[in-house]
Design a protein around this motif. Structure first.
Motif, PDB file in Angstrom:
ATOM      1  N   UNK A   1      -3.500 -19.373 -26.514  1.00 59.29           N
ATOM      2  CA  UNK A   1      -5.186 -17.593 -26.378  1.00 59.29           C
ATOM      3  C   UNK A   1      -4.003 -17.436 -25.912  1.00 59.29           C
ATOM      4  N   UNK A   2      -4.457 -15.868 -25.942  1.00 58.01           N
ATOM      5  CA  UNK A   2      -4.175 -14.693 -24.324  1.00 58.01           C
ATOM      6  C   UNK A   2      -4.789 -14.663 -23.879  1.00 58.01           C
ATOM      7  N   UNK A   3      -6.211 -14.914 -24.489  1.00 54.74           N
ATOM      8  CA  UNK A   3      -7.857 -14.683 -23.628  1.00 54.74           C
ATOM      9  C   UNK A   3      -7.072 -16.169 -22.447  1.00 54.74           C
TER      10      UNK A   3
ATOM     11  N   UNK B   1      -2.540 -29.894 -32.429  1.00 55.05           N
ATOM     12  CA  UNK B   1      -2.953 -31.179 -32.314  1.00 55.05           C
ATOM     13  C   UNK B   1      -2.490 -31.761 -31.752  1.00 55.05           C
ATOM     14  N   UNK B   2      -1.695 -32.645 -30.800  1.00 54.72           N
ATOM     15  CA  UNK B   2      -0.475 -33.466 -30.257  1.00 54.72           C
ATOM     16  C   UNK B   2      -0.384 -32.715 -28.898  1.00 54.72           C
TER      17      UNK B   2
ATOM     18  N   UNK C   1      -9.882 -30.460 -28.885  1.00 54.69           N
ATOM     19  CA  UNK C   1     -10.015 -29.613 -30.535  1.00 54.69           C
ATOM     20  C   UNK C   1      -9.905 -28.265 -29.841  1.00 54.69           C
ATOM     21  N   UNK C   2      -8.556 -28.095 -30.165  1.00 55.88           N
ATOM     22  CA  UNK C   2      -7.852 -26.792 -30.636  1.00 55.88           C
ATOM     23  C   UNK C   2      -9.199 -25.354 -30.564  1.00 55.88           C
ATOM     24  N   UNK C   3      -9.453 -25.843 -31.151  1.00 55.12           N
ATOM     25  CA  UNK C   3     -10.385 -24.415 -31.915  1.00 55.12           C
ATOM     26  C   UNK C   3     -12.109 -24.170 -30.517  1.00 55.12           C
ATOM     27  N   UNK C   4     -11.661 -25.594 -29.988  1.00 56.41           N
ATOM     28  CA  UNK C   4     -13.288 -25.456 -29.078  1.00 56.41           C
ATOM     29  C   UNK C   4     -12.742 -25.630 -27.704  1.00 56.41           C
ATOM     30  N   UNK C   5     -11.878 -25.460 -27.323  1.00 57.90           N
ATOM     31  CA  UNK C   5     -11.501 -24.739 -26.013  1.00 57.90           C
ATOM     32  C   UNK C   5     -11.907 -23.502 -25.707  1.00 57.90           C
TER      33      UNK C   5
END
Length: 174
Positions: free
Chosen positions: A104-106, A161-162, A167-171
């Motif tokens: 994510x750019x953020x 995922x790799x 989990x990507x969505x929880x970063x």
């Protein structure tokens, strides 16, 4: 050892096909220069593996079609996780992942294009930087400004995922 992945990323982002003979040779070459100890890559042959170069090479090998189940890829994932994972990479690694829609750019430090508007008589004006840094910063600052991302694909979902230990969505992007 870090420029080849950038070439592959550019082809991928622009939607260009890499000819089969070239794709196979790039896979062969990249695997042949990997560290025999940990499977990772470094800036120069014989140096210790780094997160930045290992991350770029792993991602480009997946783009080139090497399976995540390939023994070399399993070894590299363990090495990446041992070095702290994607979030431990340099800004350059995170920048390329953001372009590929894998970061994510953020989560990146700001790369302001406005620095080019400073007076050129300043000793730290970008036009006085080493040519490679100057050109790369110019490109990075524009792409950061527009937050460019390549389209999300099945491959990019799998890579998220790799590559990440969580989990990507929880970063929580810093």
């Amino acid at each position: 050892l870090f420029l080849t992945p950038m070439y592959i990323f550019a082809f991928y982002i622009l939607g260009f096909e890499i000819p089969e003979y070239q794709r196979m040779e790039q896979i062969r070459y990249m695997l042949s220069v990997a560290s025999p100890e940990d499977g990772g890559w470094s800036m120069a042959p014989g140096d210790p593996s780094t997160v930045f170069v290992t991350l770029l090479n792993y991602t480009s090998l997946r783009i080139l079609g090497l399976s995540e189940d390939h023994p070399a890829m399993k070894k590299v994932r363990m090495t990446l996780k041992g070095m702290g994972g994607v979030l431990s990479s340099s800004i350059s690694g995170k920048f390329w992942l953001a372009l590929l829609n894998l970061y994510e750019w953020d989560g990146l430090n700001s790369i302001p294009p406005e620095i080019w508007l400073l007076p050129d008589w300043l000793p730290f004006h970008p036009s006085k930087w080493y040519m490679y840094i100057c050109l790369f910063h110019h490109l990075m600052s524009y792409l950061y400004h527009v937050w460019f991302k390549s389209p999300l694909t099945d491959l990019s979902r799998n890579l998220c995922k790799e590559l990440y230990m969580e989990d990507y969505d929880t970063i929580d992007w810093p």
